[in-house]
Design an enzyme around this catalytic site. Structure first.
Site, PDB file in Angstrom:
ATOM      1  CB  ILE A 261     -19.036  -0.486 -11.972  1.00  0.00           C
ATOM      2  CG1 ILE A 261     -19.483  -1.674 -12.832  1.00  0.00           C
ATOM      3  CG2 ILE A 261     -17.516  -0.497 -11.816  1.00  0.00           C
ATOM      4  CD1 ILE A 261     -18.983  -1.599 -14.261  1.00  0.00           C
ATOM      5  CG  ASP A 305      19.270  -8.125  12.482  1.00  0.00           C
ATOM      6  OD1 ASP A 305      19.703  -9.226  12.854  1.00  0.00           O
ATOM      7  OD2 ASP A 305      19.997  -7.179  12.160  1.00  0.00           O
TER       8      ASP A 305
END
Length: 875
Positions: A261, A305
């Site tokens: 792990i 925008d």
């Protein structure tokens, strides 16, 4: 007038209070528990329990600290996003002046109902969507809804008009603010039925999806879980078949599985993202949500925008056209410097010698209520040029400020006119008359100056000012030429204002027989840095799309100047409405400009790109942008002009409202993802090497190659500092010349898994080879383990330099290109040396001093690995 209290009370029962939709908020406890649902976190928690059962308390404590750190960071980010609508509610007015029982009362705005009559004046926040019944010079700032910063003039319409669509001149909208004049209006929509309420509903309905990185890490977690189970089962089975004790082999299998792990991975990812956030902050990009940093890197479409992002959001007079000549003004936005030139040849002019120019600019200054000022008095290089640092400080209407700045470039200011001209009276601009007029005393003469729409003022003009400043009768041919000139300027997306004058002793707005002075053409110019950013995006295969509420012609003209319309098309909101979602998905890739759009259109555009598999970044500043900003994979708000609602809905805030800053953030995002792949490659290769060493040792019937405490030392030395330092690797020079990765692209694409497995196998085999060689040289079991430990650690520390690039081999990179990594490796090597040499640590880690042949053997196998790996993988 208005409703009675009883009528209002009855309506309130049926309609509900005038408040926005309640947000479906999750409680703090639920949010915190939700942080532990990630598959990798679950594996780590399982490993913690097993570590405690095996007596590995230090391992368990380390893992718990890592899990808690990630959970706390995730909780803070998610908890903040739950409060977007609270900021939206705060933008609605708390009280309203309302007629009830024929009396004007101040009531709570939440108690308003349809049919109420309210009064509004400058400075008021509009409490509901209302139809204008009566207005006197009333202007409303609707920027939070439409994105356009110029205040909108409102006039009376039909009292029966209940259509509260955006951009209507007879409707005022909830959340907007009154900037000028007074108004009486009738409430036609409250709460969730207002335009603001509809935006609130859209925000409530949008659910956050996992980012691409979170999806990839989830896939990685599942793969790790499967690997752990396979390793555990294989070791257990192999040991039992050899006749080993069943319980001992079960414990051994679990121990090796835990070694597989990569417990340092979540912390290293978090640290890499946090460091990127710090770097982006220095570049004026504030990150609200940590994982959005990486998502920026795979952005394939930026929906921007127009106003304030691609453009300056500062109206600028670029030309002034009189009958005798055309004059041009340099200098962008509110910058102090600029000059006046004449004709297509840009000949420098002396404004005092240009009578028609001077008179037109005088009209622009006098016919204005705006104010401009500077901290330093600007210097005039000559009569038609101005030099100065910084920008003008502007108060008032941006259009009027643009006229004042243009006049200042020609040396004409309100102060310079104060001795010769004095304003006696004013007729304010009105949406019905569409012009403004002032009466001035200019010495012994009294004059009126007019400023307004070309189609209103030009028909009133019977004369025009000549080159020498004298009025000349206007022929039909000259009138036609002027009308054509105004149309030509409009076609170039210039906002055209006509300037005129006449002699008059009184303020008579309806005067005719005016003297035409000129047309002032102004625009909101594109930012220079935005042009550069758009070119950089194109090189990086990132599509830039402009979305605006402006007229289509204006949007197209700005897009051309910004370099956006190369091969692209433009679409209006009305044309968008005519398409189904399926039709829009088929054609949206052809369009780069969307004009006359409303909030729902922006949401549809973002969703359409996402359905096509694009990773969408949406920028915005107003409330109207908030739903699309929240829906996008990465929402970006403007830090200067943005509303609190948009900022809270956003993942990233641009502190300077600059598209170039966003492009730099995209570069950082690409760098972060590349670095995450680098240390995942490193960590997994190392873990595979460790597992393979232990697993093959058991299969071959060898003694345990490495003790648990030695495996702990390996993880401590190799998984910590080097992995974090690898996350600080600077971006490669050509990172913005590559296309963004596809949204469906796996974490191990590009042969990464093959590289990880091959390198892990070589690390494991070289460690076993070191162990067996020292054994054959007559070394003790402790010496064999010490040699294996040195080989395993040193080969991993060499491998960390290989992981710096997926495109270049170890021998083609500057070893000092990342000094943080060099320092980390030196520290790790020093820790290993101390564990092997110092007697006190030898007792802890079961190591011994090695002879020179044994040490050379361990180091030789470590050095052989990168050479063999480079040849085998053809790097």
């Amino acid at each position: 007038m208005g409703l009675t209290e009883n009528e209002a009370a009855e309506k309130l029962k049926t309609e509900g209070e005038n408040v926005l939709a309640e947000n479906r908020q999750a409680g703090p406890v639920k949010i915190f528990i939700g942080q532990f649902k990630d598959i990798m976190v679950m594996i780590l928690l399982g490993a913690t329990v097993i570590s405690i059962l095996l007596g590995e308390i230090s391992d368990a404590v380390t893992i718990i600290l890592i899990v808690l750190l990630n959970a706390i960071l995730g909780f803070i980010q998610e908890y903040r996003t739950e409060h977007t609508l609270e900021a939206l509610r705060s933008m609605t007015a708390p009280t309203a002046k309302c007629w009830r029982d024929d009396k004007l009362k101040e009531i709570e705005a939440s108690k308003l109902v349809t049919g109420d009559i309210i009064e509004l004046e400058a400075g008021d926040r509009i409490p509901a969507d209302c139809a204008v019944l009566k207005a006197a010079g009333f202007f409303s700032d609707e920027a939070i809804l439409t994105g356009e910063s110029v205040a909108v003039s409102k006039s009376a319409g039909s009292p029966e008009d209940t259509d509260n669509s955006l951009n209507k001149p007879n409707i005022v909208y909830c959340g907007a603010s009154a900037t000028k004049g007074v108004c009486r209006a009738k409430v036609i929509a409250t709460g969730k039925h207002t335009q603001m309420g509809k935006i609130s509903e859209m925000l409530t309905d949008i659910d956050r999806e996992p980012t691409p990185l979170q999806k990839r890490l989830g896939e990685l977690g599942k793969a790790v879980a499967v690997i752990c189970l396979i390793v555990c089962a294989a070791v257990f089975g192999a040991g039992v078949l050899r006749g080993e004790n069943v319980f001992d082999m079960l414990m051994t299998g679990i121990t090796i599985a835990i070694a597989a792990i990569p417990e340092g991975l979540p912390a290293t990812v978090t640290i890499a993202l946090a460091l990127a956030v710090s770097r982006m902050l220095k570049q004026k990009a504030l990150v609200n949500k940590l994982h959005s940093v990486e998502t920026l890197g795979c952005t394939s479409v930026i929906c921007s925008d127009k106003t304030g992002t691609i453009t300056e959001n500062k109206m600028t007079v670029t030309e002034l056209s009189t009958v005798s000549a055309d004059y041009y003004f340099s200098g962008i936005g509110y910058r102090v410097s600029g000059a006046v030139t004449k004709g297509d040849d840009n000949i420098a002019v002396n404004p005092t010698a240009e009578k028609s120019l001077t008179e037109a600019l005088r009209c622009g200054v006098l016919c204005s209520t705006a104010e401009i000022s500077t901290q330093e008095v600007p210097k005039s290089r000559n009569r038609g040029a101005l030099a100065g640092r910084g920008e003008w400080q502007v108060t008032g209407d941006s259009t009027e400020a643009a006229l004042l700045i243009a006049a200042a470039k020609a040396g004409i200011t309100r102060e310079s006119l104060s001795g010769s001209c004095r304003v006696l009276g004013e007729y304010p601009f009105d949406s019905e008359t569409r012009f403004m007029a002032v009466l001035c005393s200019c010495g012994s003469d009294k004059r009126m100056y007019f400023k307004g729409a070309e189609e209103v003022l030009l028909p009133r003009c019977s004369q025009y000012i000549s080159e020498n400043g004298a009025p000349v009768p206007m022929s039909s041919a000259v009138r036609r030429e002027l009308a054509e000139k105004a149309a030509e300027m409009s076609d170039r997306a210039l906002r055209v204002l006509a300037l005129a004058t006449c002699s008059s002793d009184t303020l008579e707005p309806n005067r005719r027989n005016l003297v035409f002075l000129g047309f002032a053409g102004m625009t909101d110019p594109p930012r220079e840095e935005a042009k550069t950013a758009i070119r950089k995006c194109a090189a990086a295969s990132v599509k830039t799309v402009m979305i605006t509420g402006d007229h289509k012609n204006t949007a197209v003209a700005v897009a051309k100047k910004a370099g956006l319309l190369k091969g692209g098309l433009a679409m209006t909101g009305a044309e968008l409405d005519a398409l189904s979602d399926e039709e829009l998905d088929r054609v949206i890739g052809k369009y780069t400009v969307f004009s006359r759009v409303e909030p729902v259109h922006k949401l549809r555009i973002v969703r359409s790109f996402k359905r096509r598999g694009e990773i969408v970044t949406m920028t915005g500043d107003g409330v109207n942008d908030a739903p699309a900003v929240k829906e996008a994979d990465v929402g970006v708000a403007m830090g200067v002009t943005g509303t609190d609602v948009t900022k809270q809905a956003a993942d990233v805030i641009l502190m300077d409202d600059n598209l170039a800053t966003l492009v730099s953030a995209v570069e950082q995002g690409r760098c972060v993802y590349a670095n995450i792949r680098k240390f995942v490659r490193y960590l997994l290769s190392c873990n595979i090497g460790e597992v393979l060493t232990m697993f093959l040792g058991i299969l071959m019937g060898m003694p345990v190659v490495l003790l648990p405490v030695q495996i702990l030392l390996v993880n401590l030395v190799t998984d910590g500092l080097p992995a974090v330092a690898l996350g600080m690797e600077p971006p490669e020079k050509d990172i913005m010349n590559r296309p963004p990765r596809r949204s469906a692209e796996g974490f191990f694409s590009g042969g990464l898994m093959w590289k990880i497995v091959i390198r892990g196998v070589f690390i494991g085999l070289s460690t076993l080879a070191s162990f067996t060689t020292v054994m054959r040289l007559g070394g003790s079991l402790e010496a064999c383990r010490t040699a294996a430990l040195i080989t395993l650690v040193v080969s991993q520390l060499i491998h960390v330099f290989e992981c710096r690039s997926e495109r270049r081999s170890l021998f083609r990179m500057n070893p000092f290109g990342n000094m943080k990594l060099v320092i980390a490796v030196v520290i790790s090597a020093a820790v290993l040396a101390a564990a092997v040499i110092l007697p006190q640590l030898q007792m802890v880690f079961s190591t011994v001093d090695l002879s020179t042949p044994q040490l050379l053997t361990a180091l030789g196998f470590s050095a052989a690995v990168p050479v063999i790996s480079s040849i085998f993988s053809k790097k």
